[in-house]
Design a protein around this motif. Structure first.
Motif, PDB file in Angstrom:
ATOM      1  N   LYS A  56      75.720  60.673  79.640  1.00  8.51           N
ATOM      2  CA  LYS A  56      77.049  61.320  79.143  1.00  8.51           C
ATOM      3  C   LYS A  56      77.322  61.206  77.806  1.00  8.51           C
ATOM      4  O   LYS A  56      77.615  61.966  76.972  1.00  8.51           O
ATOM      5  N   LYS A  57      76.880  59.779  77.223  1.00  7.17           N
ATOM      6  CA  LYS A  57      77.172  59.912  75.755  1.00  7.17           C
ATOM      7  C   LYS A  57      75.911  61.036  74.874  1.00  7.17           C
ATOM      8  O   LYS A  57      76.335  61.255  73.672  1.00  7.17           O
ATOM      9  N   ILE A  58      74.725  60.750  75.333  1.00  2.98           N
ATOM     10  CA  ILE A  58      74.038  61.832  74.612  1.00  2.98           C
ATOM     11  C   ILE A  58      74.169  63.274  74.765  1.00  2.98           C
ATOM     12  O   ILE A  58      74.258  63.885  73.814  1.00  2.98           O
ATOM     13  N   LEU A  59      74.642  63.758  75.979  1.00  6.39           N
ATOM     14  CA  LEU A  59      75.187  65.069  75.954  1.00  6.39           C
ATOM     15  C   LEU A  59      76.339  65.269  75.429  1.00  6.39           C
ATOM     16  O   LEU A  59      76.591  66.302  74.457  1.00  6.39           O
ATOM     17  N   ASP A  60      77.323  64.370  75.163  1.00 14.00           N
ATOM     18  CA  ASP A  60      78.540  64.338  74.386  1.00 14.00           C
ATOM     19  C   ASP A  60      78.094  64.631  72.941  1.00 14.00           C
ATOM     20  O   ASP A  60      78.928  65.484  72.302  1.00 14.00           O
ATOM     21  N   SER A  61      77.396  63.804  72.570  1.00 14.54           N
ATOM     22  CA  SER A  61      76.720  63.962  71.316  1.00 14.54           C
ATOM     23  C   SER A  61      76.336  65.278  70.927  1.00 14.54           C
ATOM     24  O   SER A  61      76.562  66.098  69.961  1.00 14.54           O
ATOM     25  N   LEU A  62      75.464  65.766  71.684  1.00 11.22           N
ATOM     26  CA  LEU A  62      74.637  67.056  71.555  1.00 11.22           C
ATOM     27  C   LEU A  62      75.741  68.015  71.589  1.00 11.22           C
ATOM     28  O   LEU A  62      75.655  69.250  70.935  1.00 11.22           O
ATOM     29  N   LEU A  63      76.346  68.389  72.545  1.00  8.90           N
ATOM     30  CA  LEU A  63      77.490  69.408  72.882  1.00  8.90           C
ATOM     31  C   LEU A  63      78.536  69.422  71.858  1.00  8.90           C
ATOM     32  O   LEU A  63      79.099  70.489  71.538  1.00  8.90           O
ATOM     33  N   ASN A  64      79.052  68.169  71.381  1.00  9.89           N
ATOM     34  CA  ASN A  64      80.243  68.141  70.517  1.00  9.89           C
ATOM     35  C   ASN A  64      79.947  67.817  69.271  1.00  9.89           C
ATOM     36  O   ASN A  64      80.880  67.311  68.432  1.00  9.89           O
ATOM     37  N   SER A  65      78.815  67.881  68.652  1.00  7.69           N
ATOM     38  CA  SER A  65      78.253  67.302  67.232  1.00  7.69           C
ATOM     39  C   SER A  65      79.038  66.143  66.907  1.00  7.69           C
ATOM     40  O   SER A  65      79.357  65.869  65.981  1.00  7.69           O
ATOM     41  N   LYS A  66      78.543  65.141  67.512  1.00 11.26           N
ATOM     42  CA  LYS A  66      78.883  63.748  67.389  1.00 11.26           C
ATOM     43  C   LYS A  66      77.625  62.898  67.013  1.00 11.26           C
ATOM     44  O   LYS A  66      76.661  63.304  67.318  1.00 11.26           O
ATOM     45  N   ALA A  67      77.852  61.920  66.338  1.00 13.64           N
ATOM     46  CA  ALA A  67      76.561  61.015  65.919  1.00 13.64           C
ATOM     47  C   ALA A  67      76.570  59.982  66.972  1.00 13.64           C
ATOM     48  O   ALA A  67      77.225  59.730  67.767  1.00 13.64           O
ATOM     49  N   ILE A  68      75.363  59.432  67.114  1.00 10.53           N
ATOM     50  CA  ILE A  68      75.069  58.411  67.950  1.00 10.53           C
ATOM     51  C   ILE A  68      74.516  57.040  67.249  1.00 10.53           C
ATOM     52  O   ILE A  68      73.537  57.177  66.378  1.00 10.53           O
ATOM     53  N   LYS A  69      75.049  56.138  67.482  1.00 13.08           N
ATOM     54  CA  LYS A  69      74.420  54.828  66.972  1.00 13.08           C
ATOM     55  C   LYS A  69      74.274  53.762  68.049  1.00 13.08           C
ATOM     56  O   LYS A  69      74.663  53.669  69.033  1.00 13.08           O
ATOM     57  N   LEU A  70      72.845  53.478  67.732  1.00 13.18           N
ATOM     58  CA  LEU A  70      72.437  52.497  68.739  1.00 13.18           C
ATOM     59  C   LEU A  70      72.974  51.051  68.446  1.00 13.18           C
ATOM     60  O   LEU A  70      73.343  50.621  67.320  1.00 13.18           O
ATOM     61  N   LYS A  71      73.649  50.524  69.587  1.00 12.78           N
ATOM     62  CA  LYS A  71      74.413  49.376  69.726  1.00 12.78           C
ATOM     63  C   LYS A  71      73.086  48.182  70.270  1.00 12.78           C
ATOM     64  O   LYS A  71      72.863  48.221  71.404  1.00 12.78           O
ATOM     65  N   ILE A  72      72.958  47.399  69.345  1.00 10.70           N
ATOM     66  CA  ILE A  72      71.757  46.260  69.561  1.00 10.70           C
ATOM     67  C   ILE A  72      72.536  44.798  69.560  1.00 10.70           C
ATOM     68  O   ILE A  72      72.970  44.543  68.515  1.00 10.70           O
ATOM     69  N   HIS A  73      72.164  44.210  70.777  1.00  8.05           N
ATOM     70  CA  HIS A  73      72.608  42.642  71.122  1.00  8.05           C
ATOM     71  C   HIS A  73      71.510  41.875  70.626  1.00  8.05           C
ATOM     72  O   HIS A  73      70.396  41.982  71.269  1.00  8.05           O
ATOM     73  N   ILE A  74      71.721  40.933  69.712  1.00  7.71           N
ATOM     74  CA  ILE A  74      70.653  39.958  69.390  1.00  7.71           C
ATOM     75  C   ILE A  74      71.031  38.798  69.977  1.00  7.71           C
ATOM     76  O   ILE A  74      72.274  38.282  69.696  1.00  7.71           O
ATOM     77  N   GLN A  75      70.190  37.820  70.555  1.00 10.89           N
ATOM     78  CA  GLN A  75      70.626  36.747  71.276  1.00 10.89           C
ATOM     79  C   GLN A  75      69.736  35.720  70.644  1.00 10.89           C
ATOM     80  O   GLN A  75      68.502  35.871  70.532  1.00 10.89           O
ATOM     81  N   ILE A  76      70.394  34.625  70.203  1.00 12.35           N
ATOM     82  CA  ILE A  76      69.593  33.439  69.679  1.00 12.35           C
ATOM     83  C   ILE A  76      69.375  32.436  70.666  1.00 12.35           C
ATOM     84  O   ILE A  76      70.471  32.087  71.251  1.00 12.35           O
ATOM     85  N   ILE A  77      68.101  32.095  70.899  1.00 12.28           N
ATOM     86  CA  ILE A  77      67.979  30.844  72.188  1.00 12.28           C
ATOM     87  C   ILE A  77      67.652  29.777  71.416  1.00 12.28           C
ATOM     88  O   ILE A  77      66.802  29.725  70.573  1.00 12.28           O
ATOM     89  N   LYS A  78      68.607  28.694  71.671  1.00 13.12           N
ATOM     90  CA  LYS A  78      68.000  27.217  71.043  1.00 13.12           C
ATOM     91  C   LYS A  78      66.953  26.668  72.063  1.00 13.12           C
ATOM     92  O   LYS A  78      67.128  26.793  73.157  1.00 13.12           O
ATOM     93  N   MET A  79      66.040  26.134  71.478  1.00 11.36           N
ATOM     94  CA  MET A  79      64.863  25.618  72.094  1.00 11.36           C
ATOM     95  C   MET A  79      64.745  24.190  71.473  1.00 11.36           C
ATOM     96  O   MET A  79      64.671  23.810  70.276  1.00 11.36           O
ATOM     97  N   LYS A  80      64.989  23.248  72.537  1.00 13.59           N
ATOM     98  CA  LYS A  80      64.769  21.854  72.421  1.00 13.59           C
ATOM     99  C   LYS A  80      63.645  21.433  71.917  1.00 13.59           C
ATOM    100  O   LYS A  80      62.488  21.837  72.666  1.00 13.59           O
ATOM    101  N   ASN A  81      63.282  20.439  71.400  1.00 16.71           N
ATOM    102  CA  ASN A  81      61.708  20.015  70.588  1.00 16.71           C
ATOM    103  C   ASN A  81      60.719  21.010  70.315  1.00 16.71           C
ATOM    104  O   ASN A  81      59.726  20.958  70.705  1.00 16.71           O
ATOM    105  N   ARG A  82      61.385  22.019  69.722  1.00 16.12           N
ATOM    106  CA  ARG A  82      60.258  23.087  69.347  1.00 16.12           C
ATOM    107  C   ARG A  82      60.004  23.003  67.780  1.00 16.12           C
ATOM    108  O   ARG A  82      60.797  22.451  67.016  1.00 16.12           O
ATOM    109  N   LYS A  83      58.799  22.718  67.513  1.00 19.48           N
ATOM    110  CA  LYS A  83      58.276  22.605  66.039  1.00 19.48           C
ATOM    111  C   LYS A  83      57.696  23.886  65.733  1.00 19.48           C
ATOM    112  O   LYS A  83      57.030  24.410  66.295  1.00 19.48           O
ATOM    113  N   TRP A  84      58.314  24.306  64.442  1.00 26.93           N
ATOM    114  CA  TRP A  84      57.934  25.369  63.818  1.00 26.93           C
ATOM    115  C   TRP A  84      56.809  25.138  62.615  1.00 26.93           C
ATOM    116  O   TRP A  84      57.227  24.453  62.148  1.00 26.93           O
ATOM    117  N   ARG A  85      55.895  25.943  62.557  1.00 29.34           N
ATOM    118  CA  ARG A  85      54.721  25.651  61.413  1.00 29.34           C
ATOM    119  C   ARG A  85      55.115  26.534  60.429  1.00 29.34           C
ATOM    120  O   ARG A  85      55.654  27.271  60.161  1.00 29.34           O
TER     121      ARG A  85
END
Length: 85
Positions: A56-85
């Protein structure tokens, strides 16, 4: 975004990354909704919802000259006892 129209003058639709992935897998790759659900680790019902809203969003954008913005969720996962080099 339509060419020749400043971004400030057009409506922007937010497409969730999971909506895009569902449309890509089902429509572009030709996967069934069951296969798409297995790949995405979601139910077939969720795939149906994602396809419906994404298409629906893709067609609405194409048919009605609207822009599409990708919405990206970034999840940060805490890791116990993780050693980074």
């Amino acid at each position: 975004k339509p060419a020749g129209v400043p971004l400030s003058e057009i409506e922007i639709l937010e497409l969730e990354l999971d909506e895009l992935e569902a449309v890509r897998l089902s429509d572009y790759e030709g996967k069934s909704q069951i296969e798409t659900g297995e790949i995405m680790n979601v139910s077939r019902g969720t795939v149906q919802r994602l396809l419906s809203s994404g298409r629906k969003k893709i067609l609405d954008s194409l048919l009605n000259s609207k822009a599409i913005k990708l919405k990206i969720h970034i999840q940060i996962i805490k890791m116990k006892n993780r050693k980074w080099r």
